[in-house]
Design a protein around this motif. Structure first.
Motif, PDB file in Angstrom:
ATOM      1  N   SER A 132       0.833  -1.215   0.000  1.00 15.87           N
ATOM      2  CA  SER A 132       0.000   0.000   0.000  1.00 15.87           C
ATOM      3  C   SER A 132       0.866   1.263   0.000  1.00 15.87           C
ATOM      4  O   SER A 132       0.490   2.274  -0.610  1.00 15.87           O
ATOM      5  CB  SER A 132      -0.937  -0.009   1.211  1.00 15.87           C
ATOM      6  OG  SER A 132      -0.220   0.140   2.429  1.00 15.87           O
ATOM      7  N   LEU A 133       2.006   1.212   0.664  1.00 11.96           N
ATOM      8  CA  LEU A 133       2.915   2.354   0.643  1.00 11.96           C
ATOM      9  C   LEU A 133       3.425   2.612  -0.774  1.00 11.96           C
ATOM     10  O   LEU A 133       3.526   3.766  -1.217  1.00 11.96           O
ATOM     11  CB  LEU A 133       4.089   2.101   1.586  1.00 11.96           C
ATOM     12  CG  LEU A 133       3.762   2.136   3.085  1.00 11.96           C
ATOM     13  CD1 LEU A 133       4.935   1.597   3.900  1.00 11.96           C
ATOM     14  CD2 LEU A 133       3.445   3.576   3.520  1.00 11.96           C
ATOM     15  N   ALA A 134       3.746   1.533  -1.495  1.00 17.31           N
ATOM     16  CA  ALA A 134       4.149   1.698  -2.895  1.00 17.31           C
ATOM     17  C   ALA A 134       2.993   2.276  -3.713  1.00 17.31           C
ATOM     18  O   ALA A 134       3.200   3.095  -4.609  1.00 17.31           O
ATOM     19  CB  ALA A 134       4.595   0.365  -3.467  1.00 17.31           C
ATOM     20  N   GLY A 135       1.767   1.848  -3.381  1.00 16.97           N
ATOM     21  CA  GLY A 135       0.597   2.332  -4.116  1.00 16.97           C
ATOM     22  C   GLY A 135       0.358   3.815  -3.949  1.00 16.97           C
ATOM     23  O   GLY A 135      -0.128   4.484  -4.882  1.00 16.97           O
ATOM     24  N   ASN A 194       9.236  -9.116  -2.260  1.00 20.68           N
ATOM     25  CA  ASN A 194       9.978  -8.940  -3.514  1.00 20.68           C
ATOM     26  C   ASN A 194       9.142  -8.238  -4.578  1.00 20.68           C
ATOM     27  O   ASN A 194       9.661  -7.466  -5.390  1.00 20.68           O
ATOM     28  CB  ASN A 194      10.472 -10.291  -4.034  1.00 20.68           C
ATOM     29  CG  ASN A 194      11.805 -10.685  -3.426  1.00 20.68           C
ATOM     30  OD1 ASN A 194      12.794  -9.969  -3.562  1.00 20.68           O
ATOM     31  ND2 ASN A 194      11.827 -11.816  -2.734  1.00 20.68           N
ATOM     32  N   TRP A 195       7.847  -8.495  -4.577  1.00 15.67           N
ATOM     33  CA  TRP A 195       6.968  -7.788  -5.524  1.00 15.67           C
ATOM     34  C   TRP A 195       6.993  -6.281  -5.252  1.00 15.67           C
ATOM     35  O   TRP A 195       7.087  -5.468  -6.178  1.00 15.67           O
ATOM     36  CB  TRP A 195       5.550  -8.344  -5.415  1.00 15.67           C
ATOM     37  CG  TRP A 195       4.529  -7.600  -6.244  1.00 15.67           C
ATOM     38  CD1 TRP A 195       4.561  -7.380  -7.590  1.00 15.67           C
ATOM     39  CD2 TRP A 195       3.330  -6.982  -5.758  1.00 15.67           C
ATOM     40  NE1 TRP A 195       3.456  -6.668  -7.980  1.00 15.67           N
ATOM     41  CE2 TRP A 195       2.680  -6.416  -6.872  1.00 15.67           C
ATOM     42  CE3 TRP A 195       2.741  -6.865  -4.504  1.00 15.67           C
ATOM     43  CZ2 TRP A 195       1.464  -5.733  -6.764  1.00 15.67           C
ATOM     44  CZ3 TRP A 195       1.531  -6.200  -4.394  1.00 15.67           C
ATOM     45  CH2 TRP A 195       0.906  -5.630  -5.511  1.00 15.67           C
ATOM     46  N   VAL A 196       6.930  -5.907  -3.978  1.00 19.06           N
ATOM     47  CA  VAL A 196       6.971  -4.487  -3.632  1.00 19.06           C
ATOM     48  C   VAL A 196       8.321  -3.882  -4.027  1.00 19.06           C
ATOM     49  O   VAL A 196       8.375  -2.773  -4.597  1.00 19.06           O
ATOM     50  CB  VAL A 196       6.705  -4.296  -2.123  1.00 19.06           C
ATOM     51  CG1 VAL A 196       6.919  -2.826  -1.731  1.00 19.06           C
ATOM     52  CG2 VAL A 196       5.292  -4.746  -1.771  1.00 19.06           C
ATOM     53  N   LEU A 197       9.409  -4.592  -3.752  1.00 22.36           N
ATOM     54  CA  LEU A 197      10.729  -4.088  -4.147  1.00 22.36           C
ATOM     55  C   LEU A 197      10.828  -3.939  -5.664  1.00 22.36           C
ATOM     56  O   LEU A 197      11.450  -2.984  -6.166  1.00 22.36           O
ATOM     57  CB  LEU A 197      11.820  -5.034  -3.641  1.00 22.36           C
ATOM     58  CG  LEU A 197      12.042  -5.041  -2.120  1.00 22.36           C
ATOM     59  CD1 LEU A 197      13.052  -6.113  -1.728  1.00 22.36           C
ATOM     60  CD2 LEU A 197      12.506  -3.666  -1.634  1.00 22.36           C
ATOM     61  N   ARG A 244       8.325  -3.181  -7.644  1.00 25.54           N
ATOM     62  CA  ARG A 244       7.556  -1.976  -7.969  1.00 25.54           C
ATOM     63  C   ARG A 244       8.368  -0.708  -7.646  1.00 25.54           C
ATOM     64  O   ARG A 244       8.338   0.276  -8.398  1.00 25.54           O
ATOM     65  CB  ARG A 244       6.231  -1.963  -7.201  1.00 25.54           C
ATOM     66  CG  ARG A 244       5.279  -3.075  -7.606  1.00 25.54           C
ATOM     67  CD  ARG A 244       3.994  -3.015  -6.804  1.00 25.54           C
ATOM     68  NE  ARG A 244       3.237  -1.801  -7.102  1.00 25.54           N
ATOM     69  CZ  ARG A 244       2.153  -1.415  -6.433  1.00 25.54           C
ATOM     70  NH1 ARG A 244       1.732  -2.132  -5.388  1.00 25.54           N
ATOM     71  NH2 ARG A 244       1.513  -0.315  -6.758  1.00 25.54           N
ATOM     72  N   VAL A 245       9.065  -0.760  -6.511  1.00 27.44           N
ATOM     73  CA  VAL A 245       9.879   0.401  -6.121  1.00 27.44           C
ATOM     74  C   VAL A 245      10.996   0.633  -7.146  1.00 27.44           C
ATOM     75  O   VAL A 245      11.210   1.761  -7.617  1.00 27.44           O
ATOM     76  CB  VAL A 245      10.465   0.192  -4.703  1.00 27.44           C
ATOM     77  CG1 VAL A 245      11.511   1.276  -4.399  1.00 27.44           C
ATOM     78  CG2 VAL A 245       9.356   0.210  -3.655  1.00 27.44           C
ATOM     79  N   ARG A 246      11.718  -0.432  -7.501  1.00 29.58           N
ATOM     80  CA  ARG A 246      12.825  -0.285  -8.451  1.00 29.58           C
ATOM     81  C   ARG A 246      12.313   0.143  -9.828  1.00 29.58           C
ATOM     82  O   ARG A 246      12.954   0.951 -10.511  1.00 29.58           O
ATOM     83  CB  ARG A 246      13.581  -1.615  -8.579  1.00 29.58           C
ATOM     84  CG  ARG A 246      14.319  -2.016  -7.317  1.00 29.58           C
ATOM     85  CD  ARG A 246      15.494  -1.040  -7.050  1.00 29.58           C
ATOM     86  NE  ARG A 246      16.127  -1.354  -5.771  1.00 29.58           N
ATOM     87  CZ  ARG A 246      15.866  -0.708  -4.647  1.00 29.58           C
ATOM     88  NH1 ARG A 246      14.986   0.304  -4.641  1.00 29.58           N
ATOM     89  NH2 ARG A 246      16.488  -1.026  -3.527  1.00 29.58           N
TER      90      ARG A 246
END
Length: 501
Positions: free
Chosen positions: A196-199, A228-231, A233-235
């Motif tokens: 959610s933070l990435a969102g 890893n999915w969130v990482l 998205r961040v990258r």
């Protein structure tokens, strides 16, 4: 009150607590990707449901197992367990942590089969009920379920519409994190919170939460996959597509290991997009192949679920028809086809209650064949049976469609009818006399030859009250008809409380 709390009461604590611990162990094995071990333990649990549980408690236990069966790809079993858990609960008035736990897991299953509107509604109700309960872990889990679902919904929306959905998810997940510290639920909340933070675009906080998730996972491949999915998205948002691809591949491998089709579809789609941005066309093609495979699995799941539901419905209809046929057979006299004593005793209270509500007068007519033993002795029992069938035919012809006609016992018959409001005179004695006359004038030659012609004596009674009182009054009137020479009708005198002398 939580499943664990309720199961620990009333002498059930040891077995129930053990069942709950075993169910949690199955879930942990699934999260770790140890499918064979999870299946083996799950098989041992299926026959172990502690007795005498409250409905919501039992439903919570069954739906937990339904989720485990679903994640183990045992779809028919998952649907069967979910249906069993759902059947015995009052879905209109959920209350308590067991209700919240049940609804949250039902929401997860509904989401899995694609019933998204119902899933959202169930998950929101689960959160509402959990907030009013006293089990913080169940409440935290309900918040994680809803928040995680909103995270995935946001991924399917354009940025301007996705942002408020991610913001709602973030708030729900932070509420859950404030409730628990440590354990599987806390880890799931932390992973979903990172997403959610990435969102909402808070990439540094998202990366920190994702790395913390992976650090705490300790073999939990589901949590590692989300981290890893969130990482990834961040990258990807930072323009580091090569690193994004590596994290996405790791996320996808873990999602496939834990048999989570929804995660596989999401991660493989994102991996294909990231590979395309990186110019890795081979990687993109492979990711799309895995997306299609996951979607095929999802379709097969739906098809299997629909087939199972159809088969269960077919079996239920067949069982209902067999039960109805068996009940009808039990309530029907095989010789005459009329209702038997059981059928009369079951139907009479409903007819009498309906008559009372409609302000109608019920009448009971008791009919006895005069000297029937002599008919049997002279013509034989086969002829006697034929005579009883003839009497039944006369009763059908002389009574109305809605009248209840029954063979009470041996050579005794009963007719229960009600007096319509538009009848000017009492209908019971009139019908009784019509029956007596029809029997007296009936052509018995074919059935009995030259043997003595049967006649009937009839007692009639009317009035409100229970069936046994009405029958006793009509039977008293029948006794008077026999005393006065037979082949006649006598009515019970309601005013004096006695049959006429």
């Amino acid at each position: 009150m939580s499943v664990g709390t309720v199961l620990g009461q009333d002498g059930q604590s040891q077995g129930a607590a053990a069942a709950l611990r075993a169910d949690r162990e199955v879930a942990m094995l699934i999260d770790a990707g140890r499918t064979d071990a999870a299946n083996a333990l799950f098989d041992q649990l299926l026959s172990k449901v502690p007795p005498n549980l409250a409905p919501w408690t039992r439903a919570a236990l069954l739906t937990r197992r339904a989720v485990s069966a679903w994640r183990l790809r045992r779809i028919p079993l998952a649907l069967e367990l979910a249906a069993e858990g759902w059947t015995d609960i009052d879905i209109e008035h959920p209350r308590g942590s067991d209700a919240a736990d049940t609804l949250g897991r039902l929401g997860y299953l509904l989401e899995g089969i694609g019933h998204r509107h119902a899933a959202t509604e169930a998950l929101r109700v689960a959160v509402s009920v959990a907030r009013a309960g006293d089990d913080v872990e169940v409440c935290a889990h309900a918040l994680q379920n809803l928040g995680g679902m909103l995270n995935f919904r946001a991924c399917e929306l354009p940025p301007e519409r996705a942002l408020p959905v991610s913001a709602e998810a973030k708030a729900l997940l932070e509420e859950g994190l404030a409730l628990v510290d440590g354990g599987r639920v806390h880890l799931a909340l932390l992973a979903a919170h990172a997403a959610s933070l990435a969102g909402v675009g808070d990439l540094p906080a998202a990366e920190e939460a994702a790395r913390r998730t992976i650090e705490l996972a300790e073999g939990n491949r589901w949590a590692c996959s989300v981290g890893n999915w969130v990482l990834s998205r961040v990258r990807r948002a930072q323009g580091s597509t090569a690193a994004a691809v590596e994290h996405a591949k790791a996320a996808l491998a873990d999602a496939e290991a834990v048999n989570d089709t929804s995660l596989v579809q999401r991660y493989s789609t994102d991996l294909a997009d990231t590979c395309r941005e990186a110019g890795d066309h081979a990687g993109e093609a492979e990711a799309l192949r895995r997306t299609l495979a996951a979607r095929a699995t999802a379709v097969e799941t739906l098809q299997e679920g629909l087939a199972q539901a159809l088969e269960q419905r077919r079996v239920a209809i067949r069982a209902q028809r067999l039960a109805t046929a068996a009940q009808e057979a039990a309530e029907r006299d095989p010789l005459t086809g009329l209702a038997n004593r059981l059928g009369l005793e079951r139907a009479a209270p409903h007819i009498l209650a309906h008559a009372a509500n409609a302000a109608r007068t019920p009448w009971l007519i008791v009919i006895d064949i005069d000297w029937f033993k002599s008919v049997n002795d002279a013509a034989g029992h086969a002829a006697g049976d034929a005579a009883l069938r003839e009497i039944a035919g006369v009763l059908r012809a002389e009574c109305r469609v809605g009248d209840l006609i029954a063979r009470w016992a041996g050579d005794e018959f009963v007719v229960l009818l009600t007096h319509p409001g538009d009848e000017p005179s009492p209908i019971g004695p009139a019908v009784a006399e019509r029956i007596r006359t029809a029997v007296d004038r009936h052509d018995w030659t074919t059935v009995l030859g030259a043997v003595q012609r049967p006649t009937v004596s009839i007692g009639v009674a009317a009035g409100p009250g229970p069936f046994d009182r009405l029958f006793a009054n009509a039977d008293a009137a029948l006794y008077q008809a026999k005393r006065k020479g037979r082949n006649r009708v006598e009515a019970f005198d309601q005013a004096s409380g006695a049959a006429p002398v």
